[in-house]
Scaffold this motif. Structure first.
Motif, PDB file in Angstrom:
ATOM      1  N   ALA A   7       0.828  -1.202   0.000  1.00 15.68           N
ATOM      2  CA  ALA A   7       0.000   0.000   0.000  1.00 15.68           C
ATOM      3  C   ALA A   7       0.861   1.250   0.000  1.00 15.68           C
ATOM      4  CB  ALA A   7      -0.934  -0.010   1.203  1.00 15.68           C
ATOM      5  N   LYS A   8       1.917   1.230   0.803  1.00 17.84           N
ATOM      6  CA  LYS A   8       2.800   2.390   0.875  1.00 17.84           C
ATOM      7  C   LYS A   8       3.600   2.549  -0.413  1.00 17.84           C
ATOM      8  CE  LYS A   8       6.004   4.624   4.014  1.00 17.84           C
ATOM      9  NZ  LYS A   8       6.705   4.555   5.293  1.00 17.84           N
ATOM     10  N   HIS A   9       4.117   1.444  -0.944  1.00 14.21           N
ATOM     11  CA  HIS A   9       4.952   1.483  -2.140  1.00 14.21           C
ATOM     12  C   HIS A   9       4.177   1.956  -3.370  1.00 14.21           C
ATOM     13  CE1 HIS A   9       7.106  -0.245  -5.646  1.00 14.21           C
ATOM     14  NE2 HIS A   9       8.171   0.164  -4.965  1.00 14.21           N
ATOM     15  N   TYR A  10       2.940   1.443  -3.579  1.00 10.66           N
ATOM     16  CA  TYR A  10       2.165   1.768  -4.769  1.00 10.66           C
ATOM     17  C   TYR A  10       1.154   2.896  -4.558  1.00 10.66           C
ATOM     18  CZ  TYR A  10       4.161  -2.474  -6.700  1.00 10.66           C
ATOM     19  OH  TYR A  10       5.038  -3.423  -7.151  1.00 10.66           O
ATOM     20  N   GLY A  11       1.027   3.368  -3.318  1.00 17.03           N
ATOM     21  CA  GLY A  11       0.103   4.467  -3.050  1.00 17.03           C
ATOM     22  C   GLY A  11      -1.354   4.065  -3.149  1.00 17.03           C
ATOM     23  N   ILE A  12      -1.656   2.815  -2.778  1.00 14.96           N
ATOM     24  CA  ILE A  12      -3.029   2.303  -2.815  1.00 14.96           C
ATOM     25  C   ILE A  12      -3.486   2.091  -1.376  1.00 14.96           C
ATOM     26  CG2 ILE A  12      -4.484   0.388  -3.595  1.00 14.96           C
ATOM     27  CD1 ILE A  12      -2.388  -0.130  -5.763  1.00 14.96           C
ATOM     28  N   PRO A  13      -4.721   2.455  -1.051  1.00 12.72           N
ATOM     29  CA  PRO A  13      -5.203   2.226   0.308  1.00 12.72           C
ATOM     30  C   PRO A  13      -5.187   0.736   0.674  1.00 12.72           C
ATOM     31  CG  PRO A  13      -6.680   3.705  -0.873  1.00 12.72           C
ATOM     32  CD  PRO A  13      -5.690   3.188  -1.860  1.00 12.72           C
ATOM     33  N   ARG A  14      -4.844   0.440   1.923  1.00 15.03           N
ATOM     34  CA  ARG A  14      -4.795  -0.955   2.380  1.00 15.03           C
ATOM     35  C   ARG A  14      -6.147  -1.632   2.238  1.00 15.03           C
ATOM     36  NH1 ARG A  14      -2.145  -0.754   8.145  1.00 15.03           N
ATOM     37  NH2 ARG A  14      -2.876   1.386   8.023  1.00 15.03           N
ATOM     38  N   SER A  15      -7.211  -0.885   2.487  1.00 12.53           N
ATOM     39  CA  SER A  15      -8.553  -1.472   2.401  1.00 12.53           C
ATOM     40  C   SER A  15      -8.852  -1.946   0.974  1.00 12.53           C
ATOM     41  CB  SER A  15      -9.607  -0.466   2.846  1.00 12.53           C
ATOM     42  OG  SER A  15      -9.554   0.699   2.039  1.00 12.53           O
ATOM     43  N   THR A  16      -8.349  -1.224  -0.022  1.00  8.97           N
ATOM     44  CA  THR A  16      -8.555  -1.633  -1.416  1.00  8.97           C
ATOM     45  C   THR A  16      -7.827  -2.933  -1.702  1.00  8.97           C
ATOM     46  OG1 THR A  16      -8.761   0.677  -2.090  1.00  8.97           O
ATOM     47  CG2 THR A  16      -8.271  -0.920  -3.829  1.00  8.97           C
ATOM     48  N   ILE A  17      -6.613  -3.046  -1.228  1.00 10.96           N
ATOM     49  CA  ILE A  17      -5.840  -4.278  -1.446  1.00 10.96           C
ATOM     50  C   ILE A  17      -6.509  -5.444  -0.743  1.00 10.96           C
ATOM     51  CG2 ILE A  17      -3.625  -5.420  -1.041  1.00 10.96           C
ATOM     52  CD1 ILE A  17      -2.321  -2.656  -1.347  1.00 10.96           C
ATOM     53  N   ARG A  18      -6.951  -5.247   0.500  1.00  9.73           N
ATOM     54  CA  ARG A  18      -7.644  -6.310   1.241  1.00  9.73           C
ATOM     55  C   ARG A  18      -8.926  -6.729   0.508  1.00  9.73           C
ATOM     56  NH1 ARG A  18      -7.885  -3.257   5.858  1.00  9.73           N
ATOM     57  NH2 ARG A  18      -5.757  -2.937   6.488  1.00  9.73           N
ATOM     58  N   PHE A  19      -9.665  -5.740  -0.004  1.00  6.22           N
ATOM     59  CA  PHE A  19     -10.912  -6.031  -0.721  1.00  6.22           C
ATOM     60  C   PHE A  19     -10.640  -6.893  -1.949  1.00  6.22           C
ATOM     61  CE2 PHE A  19     -13.857  -4.813  -4.138  1.00  6.22           C
ATOM     62  CZ  PHE A  19     -15.055  -5.252  -3.579  1.00  6.22           C
ATOM     63  N   ARG A  20      -9.605  -6.552  -2.687  1.00  6.27           N
ATOM     64  CA  ARG A  20      -9.282  -7.303  -3.909  1.00  6.27           C
ATOM     65  C   ARG A  20      -8.761  -8.707  -3.598  1.00  6.27           C
ATOM     66  NH1 ARG A  20     -11.356  -4.843  -8.499  1.00  6.27           N
ATOM     67  NH2 ARG A  20     -11.319  -2.631  -8.104  1.00  6.27           N
ATOM     68  N   LEU A  21      -8.174  -8.888  -2.440  1.00  6.15           N
ATOM     69  CA  LEU A  21      -7.622 -10.193  -2.079  1.00  6.15           C
ATOM     70  C   LEU A  21      -8.641 -11.107  -1.404  1.00  6.15           C
ATOM     71  CD1 LEU A  21      -4.095  -9.145  -0.756  1.00  6.15           C
ATOM     72  CD2 LEU A  21      -4.647 -10.242  -2.933  1.00  6.15           C
ATOM     73  N   ALA A  22      -9.779 -10.565  -0.997  1.00  2.00           N
ATOM     74  CA  ALA A  22     -10.786 -11.364  -0.304  1.00  2.00           C
ATOM     75  C   ALA A  22     -11.302 -12.478  -1.221  1.00  2.00           C
ATOM     76  CB  ALA A  22     -11.941 -10.481   0.147  1.00  2.00           C
ATOM     77  N   LYS A  23     -11.534 -13.656  -0.651  1.00  2.00           N
ATOM     78  CA  LYS A  23     -11.950 -14.817  -1.442  1.00  2.00           C
ATOM     79  C   LYS A  23     -13.294 -14.605  -2.130  1.00  2.00           C
ATOM     80  CE  LYS A  23      -9.396 -18.344   0.970  1.00  2.00           C
ATOM     81  NZ  LYS A  23      -9.443 -19.576   1.731  1.00  2.00           N
TER      82      LYS A  23
END
Length: 118
Positions: A7-23
């Motif tokens: 999230a820090k490296h790519y400037g994307i919110p953590r919640s967005t990454i978690r949402f995309r990774l959810a099963k």
């Protein structure tokens, strides 16, 4: 790489990454309204187009739209098109969704060439 570092490296919110990774959200994300035909129906239509091509009967735009109209008449939808006829925009988006399909201009065959082929 952890979610926090990504999230820090790519400037994307953590919640967005978690949402995309959810099963439960592992489906294909597509913006815009739903298509008139389902993916399976469009796949069958694509297979029909290739089958007609292999048999030597290329499908014209009007023939494709007429067959889609007949299909929609036989299988009514809650979301309706005017007179169940898809328009030019539907055709352009259908071709865009199926990159194997392209519009071609048939070559002119003269009578002399036809006689030579027989």
């Amino acid at each position: 790489m952890s979610i926090k570092k990504a999230a820090k490296h790519y400037g994307i919110p953590r919640s967005t990454i978690r949402f995309r990774l959810a099963k439960e959200n592992q489906t294909v994300f597509r913006s815009g309204p739903a298509t008139i035909l389902t993916q399976e129906e469009e796949s069958e239509l694509e297979n029909w187009l290739f089958d007609m091509q292999k048999r030597g009967f290329p499908v014209s735009k009007s023939m494709l739209l007429d067959n889609v109209r007949k299909y929609l008449d036989a299988n009514p939808r809650t979301k309706k098109l005017s007179e169940n006829v898809p328009g030019r925009t539907w055709m352009q988006l259908f071709i865009k969704r199926h990159p194997k399909i392209s519009l071609r201009t048939p070559e002119f065959v003269t009578k002399g060439l036809v006689l030579l082929c027989l």
